[in-house]
Design an enzyme around this catalytic site. Structure first.
Site, PDB file in Angstrom:
ATOM      1  N   CYS A   1     -20.388  16.528 -34.560  1.00 59.91           N
ATOM      2  CA  CYS A   1     -19.240  15.813 -34.629  1.00 59.91           C
ATOM      3  C   CYS A   1     -19.066  14.836 -35.676  1.00 59.91           C
ATOM      4  O   CYS A   1     -18.138  14.181 -35.872  1.00 59.91           O
ATOM      5  CB  CYS A   1     -19.159  14.951 -33.297  1.00 59.91           C
ATOM      6  SG  CYS A   1     -18.791  16.109 -31.932  1.00 59.91           S
TER       7      CYS A   1
ATOM      8  N   HIS B   1     -13.821   9.347 -34.307  1.00 63.21           N
ATOM      9  CA  HIS B   1     -13.922  10.596 -33.812  1.00 63.21           C
ATOM     10  C   HIS B   1     -13.317  10.548 -31.989  1.00 63.21           C
ATOM     11  O   HIS B   1     -13.629   9.620 -31.454  1.00 63.21           O
ATOM     12  CB  HIS B   1     -15.390  10.945 -33.749  1.00 63.21           C
ATOM     13  CG  HIS B   1     -15.847  12.232 -32.815  1.00 63.21           C
ATOM     14  ND1 HIS B   1     -15.162  13.232 -32.854  1.00 63.21           N
ATOM     15  CD2 HIS B   1     -16.842  12.331 -31.853  1.00 63.21           C
ATOM     16  CE1 HIS B   1     -15.658  14.244 -32.112  1.00 63.21           C
ATOM     17  NE2 HIS B   1     -16.701  13.750 -31.562  1.00 63.21           N
TER      18      HIS B   1
ATOM     19  N   ASN C   1     -11.779  16.807 -27.583  1.00 67.14           N
ATOM     20  CA  ASN C   1     -12.813  16.496 -28.613  1.00 67.14           C
ATOM     21  C   ASN C   1     -13.203  17.840 -29.461  1.00 67.14           C
ATOM     22  O   ASN C   1     -13.402  18.840 -28.929  1.00 67.14           O
ATOM     23  CB  ASN C   1     -14.038  16.293 -27.980  1.00 67.14           C
ATOM     24  CG  ASN C   1     -15.236  16.215 -28.797  1.00 67.14           C
ATOM     25  OD1 ASN C   1     -15.212  16.406 -29.954  1.00 67.14           O
ATOM     26  ND2 ASN C   1     -16.178  15.470 -28.359  1.00 67.14           N
TER      27      ASN C   1
HETATM   28  O1  UT7 Z   1     -18.478  14.255 -29.393  1.00 63.27           O
HETATM   29  C1  UT7 Z   1     -19.913  14.112 -29.333  1.00 63.27           C
HETATM   30  C2  UT7 Z   1     -20.309  13.163 -28.420  1.00 63.27           C
HETATM   31  N1  UT7 Z   1     -19.909  13.666 -27.037  1.00 63.27           N
HETATM   32  C3  UT7 Z   1     -19.702  12.417 -26.374  1.00 63.27           C
HETATM   33  O2  UT7 Z   1     -19.533  11.220 -27.050  1.00 63.27           O
HETATM   34  C4  UT7 Z   1     -19.334  12.598 -24.826  1.00 63.27           C
HETATM   35  C5  UT7 Z   1     -20.079  11.374 -24.348  1.00 63.27           C
HETATM   36  N2  UT7 Z   1     -19.769  11.388 -22.719  1.00 63.27           N
HETATM   37  C6  UT7 Z   1     -18.871  11.361 -21.990  1.00 63.27           C
HETATM   38  O3  UT7 Z   1     -17.867  11.186 -22.476  1.00 63.27           O
HETATM   39  C7  UT7 Z   1     -18.776  11.134 -20.531  1.00 63.27           C
HETATM   40  O4  UT7 Z   1     -20.174  10.922 -20.246  1.00 63.27           O
HETATM   41  C8  UT7 Z   1     -18.297  12.306 -19.663  1.00 63.27           C
HETATM   42  C9  UT7 Z   1     -16.874  12.137 -19.698  1.00 63.27           C
HETATM   43  C10 UT7 Z   1     -18.699  13.601 -20.228  1.00 63.27           C
HETATM   44  C11 UT7 Z   1     -18.653  12.112 -18.322  1.00 63.27           C
HETATM   45  O5  UT7 Z   1     -18.206  10.847 -17.931  1.00 63.27           O
HETATM   46  P1  UT7 Z   1     -19.079   9.979 -17.004  1.00 63.27           P
HETATM   47  O6  UT7 Z   1     -18.381   8.752 -16.705  1.00 63.27           O
HETATM   48  O7  UT7 Z   1     -20.398   9.603 -17.804  1.00 63.27           O
HETATM   49  O8  UT7 Z   1     -19.545  10.731 -15.629  1.00 63.27           O
HETATM   50  P2  UT7 Z   1     -21.002  11.265 -15.100  1.00 63.27           P
HETATM   51  O9  UT7 Z   1     -21.518  12.260 -16.054  1.00 63.27           O
HETATM   52  O10 UT7 Z   1     -21.757   9.985 -14.972  1.00 63.27           O
HETATM   53  O11 UT7 Z   1     -20.476  11.906 -13.714  1.00 63.27           O
HETATM   54  C12 UT7 Z   1     -19.912  11.003 -12.659  1.00 63.27           C
HETATM   55  C13 UT7 Z   1     -19.715  12.155 -11.556  1.00 63.27           C
HETATM   56  C14 UT7 Z   1     -20.599  13.031 -11.234  1.00 63.27           C
HETATM   57  O12 UT7 Z   1     -20.541  13.211  -9.842  1.00 63.27           O
HETATM   58  P3  UT7 Z   1     -21.624  12.455  -9.174  1.00 63.27           P
HETATM   59  O13 UT7 Z   1     -23.215  12.655  -9.528  1.00 63.27           O
HETATM   60  O14 UT7 Z   1     -21.437  10.949  -9.185  1.00 63.27           O
HETATM   61  O15 UT7 Z   1     -21.355  12.886  -7.409  1.00 63.27           O
HETATM   62  C15 UT7 Z   1     -20.255  14.400 -11.922  1.00 63.27           C
HETATM   63  O16 UT7 Z   1     -20.811  15.462 -11.326  1.00 63.27           O
HETATM   64  O17 UT7 Z   1     -18.347  12.905 -12.047  1.00 63.27           O
HETATM   65  C16 UT7 Z   1     -18.859  14.415 -11.699  1.00 63.27           C
HETATM   66  N3  UT7 Z   1     -18.116  15.298 -12.734  1.00 63.27           N
HETATM   67  C17 UT7 Z   1     -17.028  15.696 -12.591  1.00 63.27           C
HETATM   68  N4  UT7 Z   1     -16.066  15.584 -11.519  1.00 63.27           N
HETATM   69  C18 UT7 Z   1     -14.591  16.126 -11.778  1.00 63.27           C
HETATM   70  C19 UT7 Z   1     -18.672  15.827 -14.181  1.00 63.27           C
HETATM   71  N5  UT7 Z   1     -17.777  16.185 -14.712  1.00 63.27           N
HETATM   72  C20 UT7 Z   1     -16.529  16.299 -13.959  1.00 63.27           C
HETATM   73  C21 UT7 Z   1     -15.450  17.190 -13.786  1.00 63.27           C
HETATM   74  N6  UT7 Z   1     -14.502  16.937 -13.100  1.00 63.27           N
HETATM   75  N7  UT7 Z   1     -15.012  17.763 -15.035  1.00 63.27           N
END
Ligand code: UT7
Length: 321
Positions: free
Chosen positions: A113, A248, A278
């Site tokens: 990225c 980004h 993204n």
């Molecule tokens: O571009 C290069 C670098 N990449 C980035 O910068 C991406 C960085 N990360 C992010 O943008 C975020 O961490 C995400 C958008 C990927 C995830 O958001 P988050 O607030 O960090 O969520 P999380 O990974 O802590 O997950 C929270 C909950 C989990 O469920 P439990 O364990 O709390 O029951 C996940 O399983 O959300 C769940 N979850 C989803 N739910 C519905 C994860 N993906 C999804 C989904 N739909 N697509």
């Protein structure tokens, strides 16, 4: 003194659109979750067989038209991509052939990225040292081809597209300064754990992206705040000297955190994540093109671009238009 200046931008999105609501029918997710956690509403997706050079070519032509340069004016081509058409030749060579350019150096760089910031930094160095006068710098991705469409942790986040700039020799900056970094010790947090060296096969070890999103998120927020400050102060400027942030486009919450740290109101931040998702190396040049074409970024204004991605890699660049 020799400097470089962006004299034209262009971008291209594949026609096919995939909305959050479409994704509700593919994995266990909701439009509300995706919008709340990422800011993404839809993304453009390449159709089977559509490659990153297919997207890069029209983006490059748009940038060259905006810059009013002809193919024979270009004397350097750098393509930033994580999803090249082939192992070799480089996508830059494929683009060179398609644009009818002959003989100039053409190569790809891989910084995921952060690829566009890396590529533009390299092109700036070529121009400052007199090794080139007019560079075509492209960020282009078909990330949909390395997505596991069963994995809701990643498949809702990414999109395809291409952005390009023409960078020309100038007597004043242009590119004021840039900072690029990497730390390979975080490799496992964001990677495609398959490839020529470690092997791959379509069934047991496919070319799919994996990400520990929450850990990447925290590292990205901290690092982007730091790199923004580092870049601005290295140019002996302050936050008040920056008119625009073109970040980004990974996640609206990461973008908001950087804007807060810079004290920039969100009206001064170019945001395309809702429509593009993204798009890795393509996200900054596409956002830049949108804000230049709609008249937001004007001549004489200073723009900070910053990115964070797999590797980890990160970087920022300060540009005067
Ligand atoms: O571009 C290069 C670098 N990449 C980035 O910068 C991406 C960085 N990360 C992010 O943008 C975020 O961490 C995400 C958008 C990927 C995830 O958001 P988050 O607030 O960090 O969520 P999380 O990974 O802590 O997950 C929270 C909950 C989990 O469920 P439990 O364990 O709390 O029951 C996940 O399983 O959300 C769940 N979850 C989803 N739910 C519905 C994860 N993906 C999804 C989904 N739909 N697509």
């Amino acid at each position: 003194m020799r400097y470089s200046k962006i004299i034209g931008t262009g971008s291209y999105l594949p026609e096919k659109v995939l909305t959050n609501v479409d994704l509700e029918g593919i994995v266990d997710t909701t439009d509300a979750w995706i919008q709340e956690r990422t800011g993404i509403v839809k993304r453009h997706i390449a159709i089977p067989g559509q490659t990153c050079s297919d997207l890069a070519e029209p983006a490059a032509l748009n940038a060259m038209a905006a810059a009013q340069v002809k193919p024979n004016n270009i004397d350097l081509i750098i393509v930033a991509t994580t999803t090249p058409d082939q192992v070799f030749p480089s996508t830059a060579c494929i683009i060179q052939q398609r644009l009818g350019i002959h003989g100039c150096p053409a190569f790809d760089i891989q910084a995921v990225c952060t690829g566009f910031i890396y590529a533009l930094t390299i092109a700036d160095q070529f121009i400052r040292t007199g090794a080139a006068n007019c560079a075509l710098v492209i960020g282009t991705e078909v990330l949909s081809h390395i997505i596991n469409w069963q994995d809701r942790n990643t498949c809702v986040l990414f999109g395809d597209g291409a952005g390009a700039v023409v960078l020309k020799r100038a007597t004043e900056p242009g590119i004021i300064t840039s900072k690029i970094h990497a730390d390979g010790s975080y490799k496992e947090l964001l990677e495609v754990p398959a490839g020529i060296g470690v092997g791959f096969d379509a069934v047991n070890n496919p070319l799919y992206m994996t990400m520990r999103g929450n850990e990447v998120f925290k590292f990205a927020v901290r690092t982007l705040e730091r790199i923004a400050e580092e870049t601005i102060s290295s140019a002996n400027l302050t936050r008040d000297d920056i008119q625009w942030l073109v970040p980004h486009q990974a996640n609206i919450r990461i973008i908001q955190a950087t804007a807060r740290k810079l004290n920039l109101p969100m009206e001064r931040v170019v945001i395309t994540v809702a429509e593009h998702g993204n798009t890795s190396a393509a996200s900054i040049p596409m956002a830049l093109d949108v804000a230049i074409r709609d008249g937001r970024i004007c001549q004489g204004e200073r723009v900070l671009m910053e990115a964070f991605g797999g590797g980890f890699t990160w970087g920022a660049m300060l540009v005067k238009f």
